[in-house]
Design a protein around this motif. Structure first.
Motif, PDB file in Angstrom:
ATOM      1  N   VAL A 502       0.828  -1.208   0.000  1.00 34.69           N
ATOM      2  CA  VAL A 502       0.000   0.000   0.000  1.00 34.69           C
ATOM      3  C   VAL A 502       0.863   1.259   0.000  1.00 34.69           C
ATOM      4  O   VAL A 502       0.554   2.231  -0.699  1.00 34.69           O
ATOM      5  CB  VAL A 502      -0.929  -0.012   1.238  1.00 34.69           C
ATOM      6  N   ARG A 503       1.948   1.226   0.770  1.00 34.17           N
ATOM      7  CA  ARG A 503       2.833   2.391   0.890  1.00 34.17           C
ATOM      8  C   ARG A 503       4.274   1.938   0.604  1.00 34.17           C
ATOM      9  O   ARG A 503       5.050   1.649   1.515  1.00 34.17           O
ATOM     10  CB  ARG A 503       2.728   2.996   2.283  1.00 34.17           C
ATOM     11  N   PRO A 504       4.649   1.850  -0.669  1.00 36.89           N
ATOM     12  CA  PRO A 504       5.980   1.345  -1.032  1.00 36.89           C
ATOM     13  C   PRO A 504       7.119   2.228  -0.552  1.00 36.89           C
ATOM     14  O   PRO A 504       8.259   1.746  -0.433  1.00 36.89           O
ATOM     15  CB  PRO A 504       5.933   1.279  -2.568  1.00 36.89           C
ATOM     16  N   ASP A 505       6.862   3.499  -0.294  1.00 29.80           N
ATOM     17  CA  ASP A 505       7.934   4.401   0.140  1.00 29.80           C
ATOM     18  C   ASP A 505       8.147   4.376   1.651  1.00 29.80           C
ATOM     19  O   ASP A 505       9.073   5.019   2.149  1.00 29.80           O
ATOM     20  CB  ASP A 505       7.626   5.839  -0.302  1.00 29.80           C
ATOM     21  N   MET A 506       7.314   3.674   2.371  1.00 28.30           N
ATOM     22  CA  MET A 506       7.433   3.652   3.837  1.00 28.30           C
ATOM     23  C   MET A 506       8.592   2.756   4.262  1.00 28.30           C
ATOM     24  O   MET A 506       8.714   1.610   3.818  1.00 28.30           O
ATOM     25  CB  MET A 506       6.135   3.147   4.456  1.00 28.30           C
ATOM     26  N   LYS A 507       9.443   3.299   5.110  1.00 25.36           N
ATOM     27  CA  LYS A 507      10.581   2.535   5.629  1.00 25.36           C
ATOM     28  C   LYS A 507      10.154   1.737   6.858  1.00 25.36           C
ATOM     29  O   LYS A 507       9.102   2.016   7.452  1.00 25.36           O
ATOM     30  CB  LYS A 507      11.736   3.472   5.979  1.00 25.36           C
ATOM     31  N   ALA A 508      10.988   0.747   7.245  1.00 22.35           N
ATOM     32  CA  ALA A 508      10.632  -0.126   8.372  1.00 22.35           C
ATOM     33  C   ALA A 508      11.810  -0.221   9.337  1.00 22.35           C
ATOM     34  O   ALA A 508      12.963  -0.373   8.928  1.00 22.35           O
ATOM     35  CB  ALA A 508      10.244  -1.515   7.878  1.00 22.35           C
ATOM     36  N   LEU A 509      11.482  -0.099  10.623  1.00 22.40           N
ATOM     37  CA  LEU A 509      12.459  -0.261  11.696  1.00 22.40           C
ATOM     38  C   LEU A 509      11.884  -1.289  12.667  1.00 22.40           C
ATOM     39  O   LEU A 509      10.777  -1.115  13.175  1.00 22.40           O
ATOM     40  CB  LEU A 509      12.715   1.071  12.404  1.00 22.40           C
ATOM     41  N   PHE A 510      12.652  -2.365  12.919  1.00 19.18           N
ATOM     42  CA  PHE A 510      12.154  -3.471  13.740  1.00 19.18           C
ATOM     43  C   PHE A 510      12.758  -3.398  15.145  1.00 19.18           C
ATOM     44  O   PHE A 510      13.910  -2.992  15.334  1.00 19.18           O
ATOM     45  CB  PHE A 510      12.506  -4.814  13.101  1.00 19.18           C
ATOM     46  N   MET A 511      11.950  -3.831  16.138  1.00 19.98           N
ATOM     47  CA  MET A 511      12.389  -3.860  17.536  1.00 19.98           C
ATOM     48  C   MET A 511      12.277  -5.294  18.060  1.00 19.98           C
ATOM     49  O   MET A 511      11.241  -5.946  17.871  1.00 19.98           O
ATOM     50  CB  MET A 511      11.513  -2.957  18.403  1.00 19.98           C
ATOM     51  N   SER A 512      13.350  -5.750  18.727  1.00 22.67           N
ATOM     52  CA  SER A 512      13.288  -7.061  19.375  1.00 22.67           C
ATOM     53  C   SER A 512      14.584  -7.298  20.132  1.00 22.67           C
ATOM     54  O   SER A 512      15.531  -6.518  20.012  1.00 22.67           O
ATOM     55  CB  SER A 512      13.063  -8.179  18.353  1.00 22.67           C
ATOM     56  N   GLY A 513      14.561  -8.357  20.898  1.00 21.83           N
ATOM     57  CA  GLY A 513      15.786  -8.748  21.600  1.00 21.83           C
ATOM     58  C   GLY A 513      16.274 -10.120  21.189  1.00 21.83           C
ATOM     59  O   GLY A 513      17.206 -10.646  21.785  1.00 21.83           O
ATOM     60  N   TYR A 514      15.634 -10.720  20.171  1.00 17.88           N
ATOM     61  CA  TYR A 514      15.985 -12.075  19.732  1.00 17.88           C
ATOM     62  C   TYR A 514      16.798 -12.026  18.459  1.00 17.88           C
ATOM     63  O   TYR A 514      16.389 -11.424  17.475  1.00 17.88           O
ATOM     64  CB  TYR A 514      14.729 -12.897  19.441  1.00 17.88           C
ATOM     65  N   THR A 515      17.926 -12.698  18.496  1.00 22.93           N
ATOM     66  CA  THR A 515      18.746 -12.721  17.289  1.00 22.93           C
ATOM     67  C   THR A 515      18.158 -13.613  16.203  1.00 22.93           C
ATOM     68  O   THR A 515      18.309 -13.352  15.028  1.00 22.93           O
ATOM     69  CB  THR A 515      20.155 -13.154  17.662  1.00 22.93           C
ATOM     70  N   ASP A 516      17.459 -14.729  16.595  1.00 23.23           N
ATOM     71  CA  ASP A 516      16.911 -15.607  15.568  1.00 23.23           C
ATOM     72  C   ASP A 516      15.780 -14.927  14.807  1.00 23.23           C
ATOM     73  O   ASP A 516      15.500 -15.248  13.656  1.00 23.23           O
ATOM     74  CB  ASP A 516      16.409 -16.923  16.176  1.00 23.23           C
ATOM     75  N   GLU A 517      15.118 -13.934  15.428  1.00 25.25           N
ATOM     76  CA  GLU A 517      14.126 -13.171  14.704  1.00 25.25           C
ATOM     77  C   GLU A 517      14.793 -12.321  13.626  1.00 25.25           C
ATOM     78  O   GLU A 517      14.260 -12.146  12.526  1.00 25.25           O
ATOM     79  CB  GLU A 517      13.353 -12.265  15.667  1.00 25.25           C
TER      80      GLU A 517
END
Length: 551
Positions: A502-517
């Protein structure tokens, strides 16, 4: 002397004796005539005695010889003719009778001799056969004894080999059980640490917000700062738990292990003190490993601190690096080891050593032999987790009173290490719209407050479905999707993929504490995934968001 030769010699002796009797006996009768005149009355009858004796002892030819000698003696009148005149018919009759009797006696005795010779030959053959059978029996006994010895040796070798295999199997099973136990404990520790990260994010975030809103001279600000410090210490414990469970976030790059250890040499000397001698034995060939250098430095420091505590009266600490090739036999006897090229890092101390019953537990979290208050029990478990997450293995060898060796094997890489780049300067908040997705309510409220205070427009959602609805409803541009990775119904990666439709120009920043994720993210998105490690630090959060929107 053989049986045949002995028999031949015996026959020859008997024949010689028989010939001697054939000649000597008649002559003795002649000599005996002088004191026994009656011997001359019946000469042929008397001479049958030596003839019979000679034939009995020697056989046919000695008997014939005795008969001829006896006839000659009678004819010459040496013994006497008895009552008969020479040449008379009576004398001829006696002579023929003597010769006939001698012939019969010699024939009979010859037949007996032949039977005896055949019997002797049979005895000789039987004796030879018996000797041959005894020789064969002796050979069989020797062969049997040799077979028994060989069988005993083979049986002993087989038993020894079986015992060795059983011992190796028991060792491998024990290593496997230990690895499974460590994996189970790691999963539990990782799950607990992940939940604590969310709580600590809330504590640290609100502490930062309250602290920044208070004047510097306000006494409450010091109290809030103490809360933040306690939260940071708790965050460090969760990082150690995540390191043990191999779920912490790594920043991997190609590292020269010799250079890394050499760069820490001065720090190590200050840490140990003057009563401990430090010996660094780097390998002449510099090979690299793929790892997080900061985490390997932590491994080295933890092992060095452990060695220092094992040498309260001083000693020697040896740090060695070497290229090694781990073969199939080594891998078979060490669970979890992959054969191939590795770089070895060995830490050796001359301390008190570790008892055998404790060695199996030293990598367990919260296990410690130190006094209460002197250790958390997470030092070696952190080392274990970092090494495992780096694709390596760690082994301990120790003897009470002689010291301990910790040996780390890390997979070798042929890629040369890159020159580290200078970190980019922190960006100021530049405004923009952020779509925040977090299933933990308190953490979502905190993050929303931090972003809004920094000047950002924030759209928040509890899960992926709400986030997609927000994307569809919001008329303006959404600059950044800030999302947790693990959420109910839809994970962060899937949300990012569907939102970009829907929004191809939207960037993504992920949050987590798991390396396998993070590994999962690499498989589904571009190779460079923007990532923010929990627990969230306010400054890090704002800096990363500013970088992403302003890039």
């Amino acid at each position: 002397m053989t049986t045949t030769a002995f028999h031949t010699e015996r026959v020859t002796t008997r024949r010689a004796a028989a010939y001697g009797v054939a000649i000597a006996a008649p002559l003795m009768l002649i000599l005996a005539k002088s004191w026994a005149p009656w011997l001359a009355m019946h000469p042929y009858v008397l001479l049958l005695m030596p003839t019979t004796t000679a034939a009995w002892i020697g056989g046919k030819w000695p008997g014939v010889a005795s008969a001829l000698v006896s006839t000659t003696i009678v004819e010459l009148g040496l013994l006497g003719r008895g009552t008969h005149t020479p040449g008379s018919g009576s004398e001829v009759f006696l002579l023929l009778g003597y010769l006939g009797e001698s012939a019969v006696i010699i024939t009979v005795l010859e037949a007996l001799h032949r039977s005896r010779r055949r019997l002797a030959a049979s005895n000789v053959a039987l004796q030879g056969a018996r000797l041959e059978l005894e020789a064969q029996a002796e050979q069989l006994r020797q062969a049997h004894a040799q077979l028994q010895r060989s069988w005993s040796v083979e049986l002993a070798e087989e038993q020894s080999a079986r015992q060795g295999v059983e011992h190796a199997l028991r060792g491998t099973e024990e290593q496997l059980r230990h690895a499974q136990k460590m994996e189970a404990v790691g999963r539990l520790a990782g799950g607990i640490a992940h939940d604590f990260n969310n709580l600590l994010s809330i504590i640290l975030g609100y502490s930062a917000m309250v602290s920044s809103s208070l004047p510097a001279e306000d006494p409450l600000r010091a109290d809030v700062d103490e809360i933040a410090k306690a939260g940071e210490r708790a965050a460090e414990l969760t990082r150690q738990l995540l390191a043990f469970s191999r779920r912490q976030v790594f920043s991997e790059r190609i590292v020269d292990l010799n250079a890394l250890v050499g760069g820490m040499h001065r720090m190590i000397r200050r840490l140990l003190g003057e009563d401990i001698e430090v010996v660094f034995q780097p390998d002449a060939v510099h090979h690299s490993v793929l790892c997080d250098p900061g985490q390997i430095e932590q491994v080295l420091m933890n092992l060095i601190v452990n060695a220092r505590d094992a040498m309260p009266r001083g000693g020697t600490l040896t740090i060695e690096t070497r290229d090694v090739e781990l073969d199939e036999s080594f891998a078979a006897s060490h669970a979890g080891v992959q054969p191939g090229a590795h770089v070895m890092l060995a830490i050796t101390d001359t301390g008190v050593g570790i008892p055998a019953e404790i060695q199996a537990r030293i990598f367990e979290p919260f296990f410690t032999t130190k006094d209460v208050g002197r250790g958390t029990g997470l030092g070696l478990s952190t080392v274990y987790g970092i090494v495992k997450q780096s694709g390596g293995t760690i082994w301990v060898s120790s003897e009470v009173g002689r010291g301990t060796v910790f040996t780390v094997y890390l997979p070798r890489t042929q890629v040369e290490p890159l020159t580290p780049e200078s970190p980019p300067a922190a960006r100021r908040a530049c405004g923009g719209t952020v779509l925040l997705v977090e299933d933990e309510d308190q953490l979502r409220v905190l993050t929303r407050s931090l972003l809004r205070r920094a000047g950002y427009t924030v759209l928040d959602a509890r899960d992926g479905a709400e986030a997609l609805q927000a994307c569809a409803r919001h008329a303006s541009k959404i600059d950044l999707l800030l999302t947790d990775v693990v959420m109910p119904m839809m994970c962060g990666r899937e949300l990012a993929e569907r939102a970009r439709l829907v929004r191809p120009d939207m960037k993504a920043l992920f949050m987590s504490g798991y390396t396998d994720e993070v590994i999962g993210l690499h498989g589904g998105l571009e190779s460079q995934v923007a990532f923010l490690e929990k627990p969230i630090n306010a400054n890090q959060l704002l800096t990363k968001v500013s970088e992403m929107i302003g890039a």
